[in-house]
Design an enzyme around this catalytic site. Structure first.
Site, PDB file in Angstrom:
ATOM      1  CE  LYS A 114      45.002  75.036   4.654  1.00 26.51           C
ATOM      2  NZ  LYS A 114      44.438  75.297   5.897  1.00 26.51           N
TER       3      LYS A 114
ATOM      4  CE  LYS B 239      43.662  68.381  15.177  1.00 26.25           C
ATOM      5  NZ  LYS B 239      43.676  67.888  13.884  1.00 26.25           N
TER       6      LYS B 239
ATOM      7  CB  THR C   9      41.292  72.222  14.157  1.00 25.15           C
ATOM      8  OG1 THR C   9      41.408  71.547  12.793  1.00 25.15           O
ATOM      9  CG2 THR C   9      39.930  72.713  14.213  1.00 25.15           C
TER      10      THR C   9
ATOM     11  CG  HIS D 250      33.339  74.075   7.923  1.00 21.88           C
ATOM     12  ND1 HIS D 250      33.896  73.882   9.053  1.00 21.88           N
ATOM     13  CD2 HIS D 250      32.030  73.702   7.964  1.00 21.88           C
ATOM     14  CE1 HIS D 250      33.074  72.935   9.849  1.00 21.88           C
ATOM     15  NE2 HIS D 250      32.180  72.725   8.762  1.00 21.88           N
TER      16      HIS D 250
ATOM     17  CE  LYS E 181      48.849  75.526   8.997  1.00 21.25           C
ATOM     18  NZ  LYS E 181      47.902  75.878   9.617  1.00 21.25           N
ATOM     19  NE  ARG E 182      45.029  68.552   1.327  1.00 19.99           N
ATOM     20  CZ  ARG E 182      44.196  68.006   0.646  1.00 19.99           C
ATOM     21  NH1 ARG E 182      43.126  67.287   1.337  1.00 19.99           N
ATOM     22  NH2 ARG E 182      43.814  68.162  -0.814  1.00 19.99           N
TER      23      ARG E 182
HETATM   24  C1  26V Z   1      35.625  71.519  -0.013  1.00 17.82           C
HETATM   25  C2  26V Z   1      35.728  70.654  -1.293  1.00 17.82           C
HETATM   26  C3  26V Z   1      35.357  71.007  -2.923  1.00 17.82           C
HETATM   27  C4  26V Z   1      35.730  69.992  -3.963  1.00 17.82           C
HETATM   28  C5  26V Z   1      35.597  68.469  -3.740  1.00 17.82           C
HETATM   29  C6  26V Z   1      36.204  67.948  -2.090  1.00 17.82           C
HETATM   30  C7  26V Z   1      35.984  69.007  -0.997  1.00 17.82           C
HETATM   31  C8  26V Z   1      36.309  68.796   0.309  1.00 17.82           C
HETATM   32  C9  26V Z   1      36.303  69.831   0.989  1.00 17.82           C
HETATM   33  C10 26V Z   1      36.145  71.153   0.970  1.00 17.82           C
HETATM   34  C11 26V Z   1      35.892  71.863   2.164  1.00 17.82           C
HETATM   35  C12 26V Z   1      36.882  72.696   2.178  1.00 17.82           C
HETATM   36  C13 26V Z   1      36.659  73.821   3.342  1.00 17.82           C
HETATM   37  C14 26V Z   1      37.583  73.446   4.817  1.00 17.82           C
HETATM   38  O1  26V Z   1      38.106  72.462   4.826  1.00 17.82           O
HETATM   39  N1  26V Z   1      37.228  74.335   5.599  1.00 17.82           N
HETATM   40  C15 26V Z   1      38.270  74.233   6.811  1.00 17.82           C
HETATM   41  O2  26V Z   1      37.285  73.695   7.956  1.00 17.82           O
HETATM   42  C16 26V Z   1      38.193  73.757   9.193  1.00 17.82           C
HETATM   43  C17 26V Z   1      37.291  73.060  10.146  1.00 17.82           C
HETATM   44  O3  26V Z   1      36.097  74.058  10.542  1.00 17.82           O
HETATM   45  C18 26V Z   1      38.836  74.967   9.626  1.00 17.82           C
HETATM   46  O4  26V Z   1      39.301  74.726  10.718  1.00 17.82           O
HETATM   47  C19 26V Z   1      39.810  75.430   8.565  1.00 17.82           C
HETATM   48  O5  26V Z   1      40.046  76.691   8.753  1.00 17.82           O
HETATM   49  C20 26V Z   1      38.766  75.621   6.926  1.00 17.82           C
HETATM   50  O6  26V Z   1      39.564  75.915   6.122  1.00 17.82           O
END
Ligand code: 26V
Length: 832
Positions: A575, A681, A677, A378, A569-570
């Site tokens: 972004k 929406k 995503t 992701h 968004k975050r």
């Molecule tokens: C990373 C970490 C690292 C440290 C601890 C907690 C934590 C939690 C989540 C993440 C994941 C980051 C990756 C992510 O959220 N990717 C997003 O995934 C979406 C669904 O596929 C996508 O639409 C977004 O473009 C993408 O940024």
């Protein structure tokens, strides 16, 4: 010997329950049950003072109806012994569940009527539910949408996750700064879960690994002197849409094992025993907010292993129930989909279970493991790829580390066979990094241990294979594939935008609720006057509804005549919320110069949380809030421009926001957003996108046509070419508008009594090494915004664009996404 219990726990003596007549679905029956739960179960008498219990009593009544279907679904699965998928994810961002359950059961009207008879409103009951915010953003919400679509498609898919006691933090804004507050979402009770203590599993930590020779003379390993933690499952029903299927989301909660306490207690250390209990229960205490970079937090690694070990043991117990102790055929009946690398320990953990507890030999176990696991990536940001220090593994998971070493040794010899003497390649591809402090590379572990690796949008999957995972794609091209993300239209159109849903159904019937491509039928109506008027009417209503919400959260009056320009968004540098802010300051600058009447009136809404440790993201929030305060207080801006930061953005907020947005901001640096995503929406609900060629934007633009999308910005290739000679100062100097914006921001105009607070964000943009190349896209962005303004001021043209966006959104349903996963990766048979 006792026959082991099945996964669902539905054994042989459930027949009686299923023979009782099914519960009635009308208002009378609901009212009767409601009264029973409110008075007898919850022990309340007066209705007025007890809103949370009104929600709970209704939820229990609805849950009973789900429960019947849930039991039936579990039984059907058991009887058929069908192949199934387990979706492993550290995050499931479910949001609220009551309304979804009512719509799935087709009893929203009955419920409304039942409450009405008591003088209560269903909407008020909905509002009492706390969001289940067990996720950060896109990745967690995607998992929730997947579950909805799988149940609706009748696919046997079980979600496995963690029942965090505290979900995603709440965001409060104080003097423009983000303040984080805990989210004790379970405090008023969570009526949707069923604790399944009888299915608890034991998870090992610490200790050491020992080798021995078994009775048959085979060398074996055992993990001894461990500190064990109990994993207790809580099941949540996942209803399909009006199809009587109810799948399961199983969330694990950590609890101390009894012996652990007893040992210490016998030694007279009662307080230490209780402290140890706390340590065990800490594992599932809180969801980690994602940060700009991944860090080696020990508790996070514990969470990951806890989820993976409990879930795999649960799956193997289910296997034994049907097939006994021979695991050779496991991969025919089970597929484990890894939601990013967070559950990547599933690879060595399944190896451990097969080697150490099932006594398989390595080659057999490895073959089963690799044919069982599939991995979804992701992110393209290298700094977000997970690694864990070997030293931490050694301490926490010594037996798992041994297995990782063995996987690596065999993998390395495979590479040497194929590319003899290519030591550089060995170093690049090794599971263990050659840093001063060696790390385990979780993405590589996931790739090596899986039969499928997918990205989440066409561009993203292509970039993965050319970039981050190039060596692996060269080695195993057949493993790599794309599965473009989606969102469920049941929540993101039917439930959150009832007025538009009604209008659409009135025109084309309701088949779109389970077949979103039906929306294509709206396209020929895009220019039709009557339909346009109805479309605008609905959107105007939605904009008023959002204005109310904004007023209640911020005290600001949103002007519904303005174009709603929305970015939620975050908060992350890639972004580029800051690019959005530059445009706002530019408009402010123009209006200040007297150009107000030439500008299409605009309300810019920005919302999102910053990771608590991500200083730059927090500075961006502060900058947005400072600019907002000045703009909204300036009389000259009245009727022309507003800027609003929406605090505590979450799933429920998005349900109000996306039906009301006119313009959807998807402005990440090309090549950085894996998919997005939120973009889908917004599109579904009739917003027009202003965006870069990044993630799924590319496919959105293709679907709706270039005339119905405001494109700007450098492409991935252009970014790469311009990086080496990127000179933001020069770009600014050559553009009067840009220079004026930067001057305003530097002047202290927006931070009169807070000197220096913009320095960080400004310096980052001015840096020739700015990875996000914000300045490069300023001019293109401002011009595209002008085109959007012009289009909006022609209301017929805009309405046609809006309708066409909704009409073209069919591809972005998770129903399509899940169909793709099933056709190419899972190969499940739908329940009949
Ligand atoms: C990373 C970490 C690292 C440290 C601890 C907690 C934590 C939690 C989540 C993440 C994941 C980051 C990756 C992510 O959220 N990717 C997003 O995934 C979406 C669904 O596929 C996508 O639409 C977004 O473009 C993408 O940024």
């Amino acid at each position: 010997m006792n026959k082991p219990e099945s996964a669902s726990g539905v054994g042989a003596d459930h027949i009686e329950l299923l023979q009782t007549p099914p519960l009635e679905m009308d208002a009378d029956a609901l009212l009767q049950d409601f009264t029973h739960y409110f008075g007898r179960t919850l022990g309340r008498r007066t209705i007025r003072k007890n809103l949370p219990f009104i929600y709970q009593a209704l939820a229990f009544s609805v849950r009973d109806r789900l429960m019947e279907r849930w039991n039936k679904t579990n039984m059907a699965r058991e009887r058929s012994d069908s192949r199934r998928v387990c979706y492993l994810s550290l995050e499931f961002l479910m949001g609220r569940l009551l309304r979804n359950a009512l719509l799935s059961l087709d009893i929203e009207d009955s419920a409304a009527e039942a409450l009405n008879r008591l003088g209560l409103s269903l909407e008020d009951a909905y509002d009492r539910e706390h969001d289940a915010g067990l996720g950060n953003g896109g990745l967690g919400r995607l998992a929730a949408c997947f579950l909805d679509s799988c149940a609706t498609l009748r696919l046997p898919v079980t979600g496995y996750g963690i029942r965090y006691r505290y979900g995603m933090f709440h965001q409060r804004i104080e003097n423009g700064y983000q303040i984080e507050e805990p989210d004790p979402w379970l405090r008023e009770g969570f009526p949707w879960e069923i604790e399944r203590i009888e299915l608890a599993q034991r998870v090992h930590f610490g200790g050491h690994s020992e080798s021995y020779v078994d009775l048959d003379g085979h060398p074996r390993h055992r993990w001894v002197n461990t500190h064990d933690v109990l994993a207790v499952p809580y099941d949540i029903p996942i209803p399909g849409y009006q199809n009587d299927i109810v799948n399961t989301l199983r969330l694990w909660s950590a609890s101390a094992t009894d012996e652990f306490d007893l040992e210490e207690f016998n030694a007279g250390e009662y307080t230490d025993a209780v402290a140890a209990k706390n340590a065990a229960e800490n594992i599932t205490m809180v969801l980690y907010p994602n940060a700009a970079t991944v860090g080696g937090q020990e508790l996070r690694l514990r969470q990951q292993y806890f989820l993976v070990s409990a879930s795999l043991q649960d799956m193997l117990r289910d296997w034994r129930f049907r097939h006994g102790e021979n695991y050779e055929g496991l991969a025919d009946k089970l597929c484990v989909q890894l939601n990013d690398t967070h559950p990547a320990l599933a690879v060595p953990e399944l190896m451990r279970l097969l080697l150490d507890t099932a006594n398989m030999d390595w080659d057999e176990a490895w073959s089963v493991t690799r044919q069982t696991m599939a991995y979804t990536n992701h992110t393209l940001l290298p700094e977000a790829l997970e690694v864990w220090p070997v030293s931490l593994f050694e301490k926490l998971l010594p037996r798992i580390l041994e297995i990782v070493y063995e996987i690596n040794a065999r993998f390395i010899s495979e590479i040497s066979d194929r590319w003899p003497g290519d030591n550089e390649r060995l170093r690049r591809m090794s599971l263990i990094s050659s840093d001063a402090e060696p790390n385990v590379r979780m993405a590589y572990l996931s790739i090596i241990g899986s039969f499928s690796v997918n990205g989440v949008a066409a561009l993203h999957s292509q970039l993965l294979q050319q970039g981050l995972f190039r060596d692996f794609a060269e080695m195993w091209p057949e493993k790599f594939n794309n599965k473009t993300n989606g969102v469920t239209q049941r929540r993101w159109l039917r439930a959150c935008n009832p007025a538009l849903a009604r209008l659409i159904t009135h025109k084309i019937g309701d088949a779109w609720i389970t077949d979103l491509n039906q929306l294509e039928q709206l396209a020929p109506l895009a220019e039709q006057q009557d339909f346009q008027q109805q479309w605008r009417g609905v959107r105007a209503e939605n904009k008023l509804r959002l204005a109310k919400f904004v007023k209640s959260r911020t005290g600001i009056d949103l002007d519904p005549a303005m174009i709603y320009d929305v970015q939620v968004k975050r908060i992350h540098e890639y972004k580029r919320q800051f690019l959005n802010l530059l445009h706002v300051v530019h408009l402010y600058d123009r209006i200040q110069r007297g150009e107000g009447d030439a500008i299409t009136p605009r309300a810019v809404l920005i919302g999102g949380k910053a990771a608590p440790g991500y200083v730059m993201a927090k500075d961006i929030i502060k900058a947005i809030n400072n600019v907002a305060r000045v703009i909204n207080a300036d009389k000259r801006m009245k009727g022309h421009l507003q800027l609003i930061f929406i605090p505590d953005y979450n799933v429920s907020a998005m349900e109000l926001i996306c039906p009301a947005a006119d313009l959807s901001e998807q402005i990440s640096t090309a090549g950085k957003e894996a998919s997005g995503t939120g973009n889908m929406k917004f599109m579904m609900n009739g917003a027009v996108t202003i965006g870069t060629l990044d993630g799924a934007n590319v496919e959105i633009r293709e679907a709706v046509g270039e005339d119905n999308f405001f494109l700007f910005g450098l492409t991935v290739d252009q970014i790469a070419m311009q990086r080496s000679h990127y000179d933001p100062q020069q770009i600014i100097a050559a553009d009067d508008d840009f220079a004026s914006v930067v001057k305003l921001l530097k002047s202290g105009h927006f931070n009169r009594f807070e000197p220096g607070i913009f320095d960080n964000v400004l310096l980052a943009m001015l840096n020739p090494h700015d990875p996000w190349m914000t300045a490069a896209d300023f001019r293109g962005f401002v011009d595209a915004q002008q085109r959007a303004s012009d289009a909006y001021s022609d209301s017929k043209r805009w309405t046609a664009m809006s309708i066409r966006n909704s009409a073209a959104s069919g591809r972005f349903s998770t129903d399509r996404t899940m169909q793709n996963y099933n056709d190419d990766i899972w190969h499940l048979q739908a329940f009949d």
